[in-house]
Motif scaffolding. Structure first.
Motif, mmCIF file in Angstrom:
data_model
loop_
_atom_site.group_PDB
_atom_site.id
_atom_site.type_symbol
_atom_site.label_atom_id
_atom_site.label_comp_id
_atom_site.label_asym_id
_atom_site.label_seq_id
_atom_site.Cartn_x
_atom_site.Cartn_y
_atom_site.Cartn_z
ATOM 1 N N ASN A 154 -54.382 25.905 29.356
ATOM 2 C CA ASN A 154 -54.318 27.000 30.319
ATOM 3 C C ASN A 154 -53.208 26.743 31.338
ATOM 4 N N ILE A 207 -52.702 27.787 34.392
ATOM 5 C CA ILE A 207 -53.129 27.458 35.761
ATOM 6 C C ILE A 207 -53.636 26.025 35.825
ATOM 7 N N LYS A 208 -54.309 25.576 34.741
ATOM 8 C CA LYS A 208 -54.759 24.180 34.704
ATOM 9 C C LYS A 208 -53.568 23.235 34.727
ATOM 10 N N LEU A 223 -52.426 22.995 38.208
ATOM 11 C CA LEU A 223 -53.364 22.137 38.945
ATOM 12 C C LEU A 223 -53.072 20.669 38.671
ATOM 13 N N ILE A 225 -52.227 17.677 41.431
ATOM 14 C CA ILE A 225 -52.962 16.403 41.524
ATOM 15 C C ILE A 225 -52.001 15.231 41.375
ATOM 16 N N ALA A 251 -61.414 19.128 38.400
ATOM 17 C CA ALA A 251 -60.314 20.085 38.493
ATOM 18 C C ALA A 251 -59.636 20.266 37.152
ATOM 19 N N LEU A 292 -62.190 28.536 36.229
ATOM 20 C CA LEU A 292 -60.974 28.236 36.987
ATOM 21 C C LEU A 292 -61.235 28.171 38.489
ATOM 22 N N ALA A 347 -62.437 24.810 39.317
ATOM 23 C CA ALA A 347 -61.354 23.837 39.179
ATOM 24 C C ALA A 347 -60.435 23.875 40.395
ATOM 25 N N ILE A 348 -60.128 25.085 40.890
ATOM 26 C CA ILE A 348 -59.216 25.197 42.034
ATOM 27 C C ILE A 348 -59.859 24.607 43.283
#
Lengths: 234, 117, 80
Positions: free
Chosen positions: B25, B27-28, B31, B35, C20, C26, C29-30
């Motif tokens: 994904n 958006i993952k 993310l 991190i 996350a 999602l 996760a955010i």
């Protein structure tokens, strides 16, 4: 399967690289040579209580100029990529009505947030903080305004004027350093003043205020653009 | 203290890298980048930590004795700007995610195969 | 004492990072990634870096999380 193996291989390589770094790390008992110089001479040469500020604004001021430029470029690219044509805007988008608590609290709290942000960057040479946290706090105030009133549009005229005036002033103050003191972004254009007072450390408070305004305007611009993109059809 | 911090930082970096490489994904993946960013910042600040010393602010500390009292201010100055840049970079990546999603109507990275042959 | 706090915070931030990356929802996760930033800002404070802690708390856990949510909201709006 092969993909998993490749991923594990890459991870192993990264672990190998960083294991050396981790293994060589023994913790410090004394300062490094550069930091030693800054600690011995920072208060004398720059006159700011906060050594991080004197490094960010004076010793490494050129880096900060570049950093602010990068931020300006990202804000500009985001505005460019998310540009919406007039005919694509949904005329009256239905937004969920914000709760009464958020709405009333925002009116009270937003001026206080702005005041805290300005306090943080004006006192950047005395207390923890400075232009970057101050600008971020101001942008959070703008964010609260957008959340309380989703139809609220940020005035691009105000943002671009604040942004460009502070950017130009930053460079002009740097050039004044060449003319009246030791070099670009030298803070001894004005007198160093009494150590630990608000009006001290030469032009550091002025430069940091401009950095704070610039960072705040740029982050608000990013937030405003992304929230405005919600109005686009598909 | 600094060992705990630097281990946390490296572990977060590896976690972020694992996320970037293994997730599908978009958006993952972004993310994962944030991190990774946080991990690097923790590592840099903990490299500048000096055991049992105070923050580099000379309001209580006498400037003439600062050498023996403060931690290294240089990594902190670098990380201060790096965090702000990190926000700009992740916002930029998210905007590109928005554009990519509009093209294919999907967030799965496997649906973007236009350059594959 | 500080060492114990640092261990707790380090473990908590690793758990947050794991959630996350691996949680299916999602939104969760955010939020978890915002939590990682918040724990990191406490860690910066323990490492005697108050400036960095302030910046990370304002930017990492405030603004970044909200930008993610704006983008997620836009994508959900399109999928409807």
């Amino acid at each position: 399967m092969i993909k998993k193996l490749i991923i594990i291989g890459i991870m192993a390589g990264v672990v190998l690289i960083f294991f050396d770094l981790f293994n060589a790390f023994t913790g410090n008992e004394v300062l490094s040579k550069t930091a030693d110089y800054y600690a011995r001479n920072g208060a004398k040469e720059v006159g700011a209580s906060n050594l991080v500020t004197s490094i960010v604004v004076t010793y490494r001021g050129f880096d900060t100029l570049g950093e602010v430029t990068i931020l300006f470029l990202t804000a500009a690219i985001i505005s460019f990529v998310l540009k919406i044509r007039e005919e694509d805007i949904i005329p009256n988008r239905q937004v969920r009505i914000t709760s009464e608590i958020l709405d009333s609290a925002a009116q009270v709290i937003v001026p206080v947030i702005f005041m805290v942000g300005i306090y943080i960057f004006v006192n950047g040479h005395l207390t923890p903080g400075g232009g970057f946290p101050g600008g971020a706090v101001i942008a959070s105030g703008v964010l609260l305004m957008i959340m309380a009133n989703p139809k609220f549009g940020i005035s691009h005229t105000v943002i671009s004027w604040v942004e460009s005036i502070s950017g130009v002033a930053f460079v002009i103050l740097g050039v004044l350093g060449i003319l009246f003191a030791g070099g670009f972004l030298d803070n001894r254009v004005l007198g160093l003043g009494d150590f630990g007072k608000l009006f001290s450390a030469g032009i550091i408070p002025i430069i940091y205020s401009f950095i704070g305004l610039k960072v705040g305007a740029e982050l608000s611009n990013i937030l405003g653009t992304i929230s405005h993109a919600q109005n686009e059809k598909n | 203290m600094e060992y705990i911090a630097i281990s946390t930082g490296f572990a977060l970096m590896l976690l972020g890298l694992w996320g970037i490489l293994s997730q599908k994904n978009l958006i993952k993946i972004v993310l994962g980048f944030t991190i990774f960013d946080t991990g690097i910042n923790i590592v840099m600040v903990s490299i500048g930590y000096v055991r049992g010393k105070a923050a580099p602010i000379l309001d209580v500390i006498n400037p003439s004795e600062a050498v023996n009292e403060i931690v290294d201010p240089i990594p902190q100055a670098l990380v201060l700007t790096a965090i702000v840049i990190g926000l700009g970079v992740s916002a930029l990546m998210l905007v590109y995610v928005l554009k990519l999603h509009r093209e294919k109507n999907s967030l799965d990275i496997n649906s973007f195969k236009d350059l594959k042959w | 004492m500080f060492v114990v706090i640092a261990i707790i915070i380090g473990v908590a931030s690793l758990i947050g990072g794991y959630i996350a990356i691996h949680h299916e929802d999602l939104s969760v996760a955010i939020i978890a990634s915002g939590l990682v930033s918040l724990f990191a800002s406490i860690l910066f404070l323990l490492l005697a870096a108050p400036d960095v802690a302030m910046t990370e708390a304002a930017i990492g856990s405030g603004l970044t999380t909200l930008i993610f949510f704006y983008v997620l909201n836009k994508i959900r709006q399109r999928n409807d």
